[in-house]
Design a protein around this motif. Structure first.
Motif, short mmCIF file in Angstrom:
data_model
loop_
_atom_site.label_atom_id
_atom_site.label_comp_id
_atom_site.label_asym_id
_atom_site.label_seq_id
_atom_site.Cartn_x
_atom_site.Cartn_y
_atom_site.Cartn_z
N CYS A 42 -48.29 -67.84 36.79
CA CYS A 42 -48.76 -66.69 37.54
C CYS A 42 -50.26 -66.50 37.30
O CYS A 42 -50.71 -66.43 36.16
N CYS A 97 -51.77 -60.72 34.73
CA CYS A 97 -51.52 -61.79 33.77
C CYS A 97 -52.82 -62.26 33.13
O CYS A 97 -52.87 -62.57 31.94
N ARG A 128 -44.53 -54.63 30.22
CA ARG A 128 -44.57 -55.82 29.39
C ARG A 128 -44.41 -55.46 27.92
O ARG A 128 -44.87 -54.41 27.49
N CYS A 180 -51.98 -63.91 38.66
CA CYS A 180 -52.39 -62.55 39.09
C CYS A 180 -53.36 -61.94 38.07
O CYS A 180 -53.46 -62.37 36.93
ZN LIG Z 1 -48.90 -62.31 36.97
#
Ligand SMILES: [Zn+2]
Ligand SMILES: [Zn+2]
Length: 143
Positions: A24, A29, A68, A26
């Motif tokens: 990922c 992240c 998270r 993004c």
């Molecule tokens: Zn991500």
């Protein structure tokens, strides 16, 4: 499979084989990891089981649709839960003791990739989420 954080406080065990492994790219992240991308895989919710240090895990609301978990002692990102996939939990592949055993099969959020990061693979690259993402209509993040 087993894994844990940098400082050794948190240890975990997978109760089933991981699936849907992918990169990922993004922004969340990138910020969460301090790296251009994160490699995740999924297991059934409850199958990412802490065997040590569960009270050291801190959580952060990372977006409107997810949170998270990370080690409160050393900051290692451990897992992610998203509202549209309550039946699974995603964990950071590189926290496994043997991360080589779970290889990513795709890239998501390629649209926010840092341009100098050029993975030399031929995996499918998706601008946002994959079109067939469980729990989502389309490829945009939930509003
Ligand atoms: Zn991500
Ligand atoms: Zn730690």
């Amino acid at each position: 499979m087993t894994g844990g954080c940098l400082c050794g406080t948190v240890r975990y065990e997978l109760q089933s084989a991981p699936f849907d492994a992918g990169w990922c790219h993004c922004r969340i992240c990138q910020l969460n990891s301090g790296s251009p991308a994160m490699a995740f895989a999924s297991v059934k919710d409850g199958d990412w089981l802490t065997t040590q240090g569960s009270d050291a895990i801190r959580t952060v609301q990372s977006s409107d649709f997810g949170h998270r978990g990370f080690c409160g002692q050393c900051g290692t990102p451990l897992y992610m839960k998203v509202d549209h996939q309550p039946e699974t939990v995603d964990f950071s592949i590189t926290t496994l003791d043997e991360p080589a055993k779970v290889a990513p099969g795709f890239h998501i959020f390629w649209g926010s990739r840092v341009p100098w990061f050029n993975p030399g693979d031929t995996l499918p690259r998706h601008e946002k989420f994959r079109p067939d993402t469980r729990g989502l209509e389309g490829t945009d993040p939930p509003a």
